[in-house]
Enzyme design. Structure first.
Site, short mmCIF file in Angstrom:
data_model
loop_
_atom_site.label_atom_id
_atom_site.label_comp_id
_atom_site.label_asym_id
_atom_site.label_seq_id
_atom_site.Cartn_x
_atom_site.Cartn_y
_atom_site.Cartn_z
N CYS A 26 0.90 -1.25 -0.05
CA CYS A 26 0.00 -0.03 0.21
C CYS A 26 1.08 1.26 -0.02
O CYS A 26 0.28 2.33 -0.14
CB CYS A 26 -0.96 0.04 1.19
SG CYS A 26 -1.93 -1.31 1.17
N HIS A 69 -11.64 12.39 -6.63
CA HIS A 69 -10.52 12.78 -7.69
C HIS A 69 -9.34 13.40 -7.31
O HIS A 69 -8.80 14.26 -8.05
CB HIS A 69 -11.30 13.38 -8.99
CG HIS A 69 -12.25 12.43 -9.43
ND1 HIS A 69 -12.98 12.52 -10.71
CD2 HIS A 69 -12.78 11.13 -9.02
CE1 HIS A 69 -13.86 11.86 -10.70
NE2 HIS A 69 -13.73 10.80 -9.86
N GLU A 141 -13.13 1.01 2.00
CA GLU A 141 -12.10 1.19 0.80
C GLU A 141 -12.51 0.20 -0.31
O GLU A 141 -12.46 0.75 -1.35
CB GLU A 141 -10.97 0.82 1.37
CG GLU A 141 -10.14 1.92 2.32
CD GLU A 141 -8.58 1.46 2.56
OE1 GLU A 141 -7.93 2.48 2.99
OE2 GLU A 141 -8.22 0.24 2.17
ZN LIG Z 1 -5.47 1.94 -0.04
#
Ligand SMILES: [Zn+2]
Length: 151
Positions: A26, A69, A141
């Site tokens: 990540c 965004h 997520e």
């Molecule tokens: Zn992530």
């Protein structure tokens, strides 16, 4: 007697990029289609509601819109250097350096942009609006992976 209401409108989401400093996988910049859910606990008002769903929707839209965004940067992260260079933001971590146009970045005052810290960030914003309620915020997520922050 307190009542509990849930608000989980799939239209209240936002697509953003982030990275988790120092994390193996990540740590690379990547994106999520975040989805925000809230639970509000409180007494009924004179209209026999805890809080109008329309108001919740409006406030969540206001909270999430600035993040959409954009690259989420945790401005309180340890070991993260954030510098403004003309129209860009330079971000230096322990092992990487990014140069991103300023308009594509949003600084989030958290030590990380994990789902956990994002849930706490949204919780604190909502708690300021509605101190009379107990609030529980969930940030998803990816489908099935979410973090919850509550009092
Ligand atoms: Zn992530």
């Amino acid at each position: 007697m307190p009542f509990e209401i849930d608000f989980a409108d799939p239209r209240i989401g936002f697509a953003s990029a982030h990275f988790i400093i120092g994390h193996d996988k990540c740590g690379r910049m990547h994106g999520h289609n975040y989805f925000l859910k809230v639970k509000i606990i409180g007494k009924l008002d004179e209209q026999h509601m805890v809080l109008d769903y329309g108001i919740i929707k409006e406030e969540l839209r206001k909270l999430t819109k600035p993040l959409a965004h954009k690259v989420l940067i945790p401005s309180k992260a340890e070991g993260l250097l954030i510098e403004e260079i003309e129209d860009s933001i330079e971000i230096t971590t322990c092992d990487k350096r990014y140069l991103i146009p300023k308009e594509d970045v949003i600084l989030i005052p958290t030590p990380a942009t994990t789902a956990e810290e994002m849930a706490k960030y949204f919780h604190n914003k909502l708690k300021k609006l509605w101190p009379q309620f107990k609030i529980r915020v969930s940030v998803e997520e990816t489908p099935g992976s979410s973090a919850i922050y509550f009092e």
